[in-house]
Design a protein around this motif. Structure first.
Motif, PDB file in Angstrom:
ATOM      1  N   ARG A  54     -17.747   2.580  12.922  1.00 14.34           N
ATOM      2  CA  ARG A  54     -19.002   1.962  13.255  1.00 14.34           C
ATOM      3  C   ARG A  54     -20.137   2.712  13.720  1.00 14.34           C
ATOM      4  O   ARG A  54     -21.328   2.354  13.607  1.00 14.34           O
ATOM      5  CB  ARG A  54     -18.445   0.933  14.620  1.00 14.34           C
ATOM      6  CG  ARG A  54     -17.420  -0.186  14.042  1.00 14.34           C
ATOM      7  CD  ARG A  54     -17.004  -1.038  15.199  1.00 14.34           C
ATOM      8  NE  ARG A  54     -15.836  -1.894  14.822  1.00 14.34           N
ATOM      9  CZ  ARG A  54     -16.193  -3.256  14.394  1.00 14.34           C
ATOM     10  NH1 ARG A  54     -17.491  -3.577  14.196  1.00 14.34           N
ATOM     11  NH2 ARG A  54     -15.338  -3.815  13.981  1.00 14.34           N
ATOM     12  N   VAL A  55     -19.644   3.956  14.697  1.00 14.57           N
ATOM     13  CA  VAL A  55     -20.738   4.802  14.924  1.00 14.57           C
ATOM     14  C   VAL A  55     -21.599   5.290  13.561  1.00 14.57           C
ATOM     15  O   VAL A  55     -22.705   5.573  13.719  1.00 14.57           O
ATOM     16  CB  VAL A  55     -20.024   5.731  15.695  1.00 14.57           C
ATOM     17  CG1 VAL A  55     -21.296   7.086  16.089  1.00 14.57           C
ATOM     18  CG2 VAL A  55     -19.399   5.386  17.059  1.00 14.57           C
ATOM     19  N   THR A  56     -20.812   5.729  12.533  1.00 17.90           N
ATOM     20  CA  THR A  56     -21.262   5.966  11.198  1.00 17.90           C
ATOM     21  C   THR A  56     -22.232   5.336  10.913  1.00 17.90           C
ATOM     22  O   THR A  56     -23.391   5.295  10.437  1.00 17.90           O
ATOM     23  CB  THR A  56     -20.356   6.230  10.380  1.00 17.90           C
ATOM     24  OG1 THR A  56     -19.421   7.273  10.873  1.00 17.90           O
ATOM     25  CG2 THR A  56     -21.006   6.729   9.087  1.00 17.90           C
ATOM     26  N   GLY A  57     -22.213   3.730  10.993  1.00 18.56           N
ATOM     27  CA  GLY A  57     -22.976   2.744  10.541  1.00 18.56           C
ATOM     28  C   GLY A  57     -24.238   2.894  11.430  1.00 18.56           C
ATOM     29  O   GLY A  57     -25.099   2.242  10.889  1.00 18.56           O
ATOM     30  N   VAL A  58     -24.070   3.017  12.600  1.00 20.73           N
ATOM     31  CA  VAL A  58     -25.262   2.942  13.653  1.00 20.73           C
ATOM     32  C   VAL A  58     -25.934   3.979  13.322  1.00 20.73           C
ATOM     33  O   VAL A  58     -27.353   3.783  13.129  1.00 20.73           O
ATOM     34  CB  VAL A  58     -24.635   2.944  15.022  1.00 20.73           C
ATOM     35  CG1 VAL A  58     -25.938   3.158  16.024  1.00 20.73           C
ATOM     36  CG2 VAL A  58     -23.828   1.560  15.518  1.00 20.73           C
ATOM     37  N   LEU A  59     -25.479   5.144  12.948  1.00 19.03           N
ATOM     38  CA  LEU A  59     -26.340   6.500  12.754  1.00 19.03           C
ATOM     39  C   LEU A  59     -27.054   6.198  11.098  1.00 19.03           C
ATOM     40  O   LEU A  59     -28.321   6.510  11.173  1.00 19.03           O
ATOM     41  CB  LEU A  59     -25.705   7.475  12.584  1.00 19.03           C
ATOM     42  CG  LEU A  59     -25.075   8.058  13.848  1.00 19.03           C
ATOM     43  CD1 LEU A  59     -24.061   9.503  13.606  1.00 19.03           C
ATOM     44  CD2 LEU A  59     -26.114   8.437  14.666  1.00 19.03           C
ATOM     45  N   LEU A  60     -26.420   5.479  10.353  1.00 15.63           N
ATOM     46  CA  LEU A  60     -27.175   5.310   8.928  1.00 15.63           C
ATOM     47  C   LEU A  60     -28.306   4.348   9.176  1.00 15.63           C
ATOM     48  O   LEU A  60     -29.341   4.288   8.584  1.00 15.63           O
ATOM     49  CB  LEU A  60     -26.108   4.703   8.196  1.00 15.63           C
ATOM     50  CG  LEU A  60     -26.145   4.867   6.686  1.00 15.63           C
ATOM     51  CD1 LEU A  60     -26.528   6.354   6.238  1.00 15.63           C
ATOM     52  CD2 LEU A  60     -25.033   4.288   5.791  1.00 15.63           C
ATOM     53  N   ALA A  61     -27.952   3.303  10.188  1.00 18.13           N
ATOM     54  CA  ALA A  61     -29.073   2.256  10.132  1.00 18.13           C
ATOM     55  C   ALA A  61     -30.259   2.849  10.949  1.00 18.13           C
ATOM     56  O   ALA A  61     -31.202   2.514  10.615  1.00 18.13           O
ATOM     57  CB  ALA A  61     -28.480   1.152  11.192  1.00 18.13           C
ATOM     58  N   GLY A 106     -25.862   0.481   6.603  1.00 18.80           N
ATOM     59  CA  GLY A 106     -25.481   1.025   7.924  1.00 18.80           C
ATOM     60  C   GLY A 106     -25.196  -0.355   8.883  1.00 18.80           C
ATOM     61  O   GLY A 106     -24.176  -0.531   9.665  1.00 18.80           O
ATOM     62  N   GLY A 107     -26.240  -1.243   8.728  1.00 16.47           N
ATOM     63  CA  GLY A 107     -25.966  -2.416   9.498  1.00 16.47           C
ATOM     64  C   GLY A 107     -24.404  -3.240   9.300  1.00 16.47           C
ATOM     65  O   GLY A 107     -23.750  -3.614  10.041  1.00 16.47           O
ATOM     66  N   GLY A 108     -24.306  -3.173   8.115  1.00 17.92           N
ATOM     67  CA  GLY A 108     -22.985  -3.750   7.526  1.00 17.92           C
ATOM     68  C   GLY A 108     -21.740  -3.090   7.986  1.00 17.92           C
ATOM     69  O   GLY A 108     -20.627  -3.648   8.383  1.00 17.92           O
ATOM     70  N   LEU A 109     -21.922  -1.860   7.770  1.00 13.10           N
ATOM     71  CA  LEU A 109     -20.757  -0.613   8.619  1.00 13.10           C
ATOM     72  C   LEU A 109     -20.459  -0.867  10.061  1.00 13.10           C
ATOM     73  O   LEU A 109     -19.295  -0.975  10.383  1.00 13.10           O
ATOM     74  CB  LEU A 109     -20.932   0.484   7.928  1.00 13.10           C
ATOM     75  CG  LEU A 109     -20.139   1.723   8.461  1.00 13.10           C
ATOM     76  CD1 LEU A 109     -18.840   1.469   7.581  1.00 13.10           C
ATOM     77  CD2 LEU A 109     -20.401   2.921   8.017  1.00 13.10           C
ATOM     78  N   ALA A 110     -21.676  -1.042  10.555  1.00  9.96           N
ATOM     79  CA  ALA A 110     -21.432  -1.128  12.293  1.00  9.96           C
ATOM     80  C   ALA A 110     -20.952  -2.365  12.494  1.00  9.96           C
ATOM     81  O   ALA A 110     -20.479  -2.683  13.489  1.00  9.96           O
ATOM     82  CB  ALA A 110     -23.047  -0.879  12.841  1.00  9.96           C
ATOM     83  N   ALA A 111     -21.212  -3.557  11.719  1.00 11.75           N
ATOM     84  CA  ALA A 111     -20.389  -4.739  12.030  1.00 11.75           C
ATOM     85  C   ALA A 111     -19.290  -4.728  11.673  1.00 11.75           C
ATOM     86  O   ALA A 111     -18.424  -5.820  11.687  1.00 11.75           O
ATOM     87  CB  ALA A 111     -21.226  -5.788  11.370  1.00 11.75           C
ATOM     88  N   GLY A 112     -18.621  -3.796  10.615  1.00  9.05           N
ATOM     89  CA  GLY A 112     -17.163  -4.031  10.346  1.00  9.05           C
ATOM     90  C   GLY A 112     -16.924  -4.538   9.225  1.00  9.05           C
ATOM     91  O   GLY A 112     -15.831  -4.545   8.838  1.00  9.05           O
TER      92      GLY A 112
END
Length: 347
Positions: A54-61, A106-112
């Protein structure tokens, strides 16, 4: 006296004290059978994504949003000329391909949601961003050591002096966040549970072969400028002879020294290496994410070459520029094929 024979025994009578056995069938309404739980078409199994994913998704977004914001202000001031990457509609479109894709994934990854799809995108995107980051550092720091003609956002400039703008700073921050997201994605990959029934396995060799061919073609097109100055025909007024004079055009990817040369080599090697790696990622959606990352970078480079040729009256779109755009479209087609090529497992 009656003989006790089995044939004369009255089978309808029961000894006293015995009771009839209850029937196994129960009277009353029957319950309808419970429906079987729905199984995804490709047998996708998802686990709870770890916090690192999820942290990876936040960084990507954040990288995507920062990169998109960097298109608006001044990028660089080269030789007294202000250069902005959002010149024209086509320039804005070329600049938004990678940031918008990164922000969405990234938004989708942060949301799981489908975590290995986003992790694969971050891994491949982080590897590609290393070379791009070195090229950006060269443009703002050591490009004046060996001055040369550059074409940036459709403007032909001479790198005699370079001043950094806020657009460049935001772009470098976005690339740095992308590289960091790629490192975290590699660390979170083994801890993320996501698997399917192998619906893409029969098509993986063909996808890998096509991706490698596109990767080699994209690298060959990246080596030469996507937009260049045409040769001039000069007529001698005394003799009337026509002479072809070559004009100094923009430098190719591997013609620059220092950090730019290292970044160009890393970018070229990463495109080919990631083209081999992406189709082999499991599950199927991870392969889709890896191919999507390559498609975004190559397509953005192809659209950037087309933008340079359209915006400038001096530049012409070259054959390598056409090939680079076609390679980007080819990667998009491979991404769609990897997404759609699946079969329903037998129940």
């Amino acid at each position: 006296m009656v003989a006790r024979d089995g044939s004369t025994r009255d089978r309808s009578t029961r000894p006293e004290g015995t009771t009839a056995r209850p029937s196994a069938r129960r009277a009353g309404p029957r319950r309808p059978p419970e429906p079987a739980p729905a199984v995804p078409a490709d047998g996708l199994v998802l686990g709870d994504p770890p916090v690192l994913a999820r942290v990876t998704g936040v960084l990507l977004a954040l990288a995507g949003l920062t990169g998109a914001a960097g298109l608006l202000p001044t990028y660089l001031v080269i030789g007294g000329t202000e250069v902005s990457q959002s010149a024209g509609t086509l320039g804005l479109l070329a600049g938004l391909v990678v940031p918008l894709t990164s922000a969405a994934v990234g938004g989708g990854l942060a949301a799981g949601r489908v975590p290995r799809f986003g992790l694969a995108f971050a891994r491949i995107g982080g590897v590609l961003a290393v070379g791009l980051l070195l090229i950006e550092l060269y443009r703002a720091s050591t490009s004046t050591v060996r001055p040369g003609v550059e074409v940036i956002a459709g403007q032909r400039v001479l790198t005699s002096s370079v001043d950094v703008g806020s657009g460049w700073v935001l772009g470098v921050v976005a690339l740095g966040l992308t590289v960091l997201a790629g490192v975290l994605a590699m660390a979170a990959w083994g801890r993320t549970v996501m698997e399917d029934a192998g619906a893409l396995d029969p098509a993986r060799p063909a996808l890998a072969g096509a991706a490698v061919l596109l990767g080699v073609g994209a690298v060959l097109c990246l080596v030469l400028p996507a937009a260049d100055l045409p040769d001039r025909i000069v007529t001698d007024p005394t003799t009337g002879l026509q002479v072809v004079v070559e004009q100094e055009g923009p430098q190719g990817l591997l013609e620059r020294p220092g950090l730019a040369l290292l970044g160009g080599l890393l970018l070229a090697g990463a495109v080919v290496l990631c083209s081999v790696l992406a189709p082999s990622l499991r599950p199927r959606l991870a392969a889709v994410g890896g191919l999507l990352a390559i498609a975004a970078v190559v397509l953005a480079a192809g659209l950037g070459g087309l933008r340079d040729a359209v915006v400038s009256d001096e530049l012409e779109w070259t054959l390598p520029g056409v090939g680079l755009l076609l390679a980007g479209i080819g990667y998009v087609v491979l991404t769609v094929l990897a997404w759609r090529l699946r079969r329903t497992p037998a129940r």
